[in-house]
Write an enzyme that holds these catalytic residues in place. Sequence first.
Site, PDB file in Angstrom:
ATOM      1  N   ARG A 271       0.855  -1.177   0.000  1.00 45.27           N
ATOM      2  CA  ARG A 271       0.000   0.000   0.000  1.00 45.27           C
ATOM      3  C   ARG A 271       0.892   1.228   0.000  1.00 45.27           C
ATOM      4  NH1 ARG A 271      -3.521  -2.882  -1.271  1.00 45.27           N
ATOM      5  NH2 ARG A 271      -5.646  -3.070  -0.445  1.00 45.27           N
ATOM      6  N   GLU A 298      -3.712   7.823  -4.194  1.00 41.03           N
ATOM      7  CA  GLU A 298      -4.112   7.431  -5.557  1.00 41.03           C
ATOM      8  C   GLU A 298      -5.518   7.955  -5.858  1.00 41.03           C
ATOM      9  OE1 GLU A 298      -3.866   3.181  -5.671  1.00 41.03           O
ATOM     10  OE2 GLU A 298      -1.731   3.129  -5.240  1.00 41.03           O
ATOM     11  N   HIS A 315      -0.646   0.669  -9.634  1.00 38.98           N
ATOM     12  CA  HIS A 315      -1.322  -0.275  -8.735  1.00 38.98           C
ATOM     13  C   HIS A 315      -1.911  -1.453  -9.518  1.00 38.98           C
ATOM     14  CE1 HIS A 315      -3.491  -0.451  -4.581  1.00 38.98           C
ATOM     15  NE2 HIS A 315      -3.170  -1.656  -5.008  1.00 38.98           N
TER      16      HIS A 315
END
Length: 357
Positions: A271, A298, A315
């Site tokens: 993360r 994000e 991601h």
Amino acid sequence: FSHRNVGIVAGASTPADVIEEVHKTMSEHAENFAAMLEESLKTLNTGDTVTGYVTAVTDAELQLDLGAKVTGVIKAEQITDDPSVKLTDLYKKGDQIAREDVLDADVLVVRTRTRCDANLLEGTSVRMIATATIGIDHIDMGYCASRGIHVENAAGCNAGGVMQYVFSALYGVAARIGIKIEEFTLGIIGVGHVGSKIEAMARYLGLNVLLCDPPRAIAEGPEKFCSMEYLLENSNVVTMHVPLDETTRGMADETFFALMRPGAIFINAARGEVINEQALIAAEPKLGAVVIDTWCHEPNINLDLLEVADIATPHIAGYSLQGKQNATTMAVQAVARFFGIDALKDFIPHDDDPTHT
């Protein structure tokens, strides 16, 4: 499930297999329903106009044959064999699901774009949330527990994809900067589903491996694990695979990077928020390479970090076909167990085998 209305709200990124299999089970006319939904989920919400093919008869007044091409309004509603039971589904983009959409829903099937907290759930009939993701940081677990809302995630669903990403990135940057990794020591911080697969592959490839996972060390004994300080000082590659919580948020800070060996490679596919991004940017000149797949805030990422990263991806480390199949399987089976839907308790996507190594 009998003699009552059941509502399901699913994010638009929910795999089409979930939609297809539920409707296939609930209605004999829904065998090709996912084909229509796959098109509509790209850009449309329930109530929008879509051009497609008739795959289910939902209105007795419609005089249409299955397979006929029509332009009309999306009606995500199917009638089961039991006329007393109606299944109503609402499909919206994950970040567009609002409280008024879920007032009468019993279960939410979501991914990370749907924030499941009091703002969304208060005063609704939601009893279960199935998230087709490993992470649960988009769900207010304390609130759900206080309201008796059952939560299931898809732990390990994309572990194989992340493992493949890590080694592809590692060999890619090694080739780019002209080094060989055969004698490297790989330090893995967080040895859960993903970290364990990376450990197994690293050992298969003949790399030395150091593991840091304090919860596992407490539960299993310290013999297999080392401290984070020892790992950082002795690893040629450091790869992050911890969950995001209050104990891991910002753990990769100035002290963390100061302990890393000069020329070491740093990888984050966990993360974004487990890293202090400014500390990483400051440390980048001493590192051999930086690989970043997950970012703070994000999609509004730190462009300075993007500039210094050797490999930067949006991601997508676990965004694989196998990962989607596994998440689909786990989400459907979780809903089936909770609501006692026997026909779906052993569900797997029917076109592909979701298992992978």
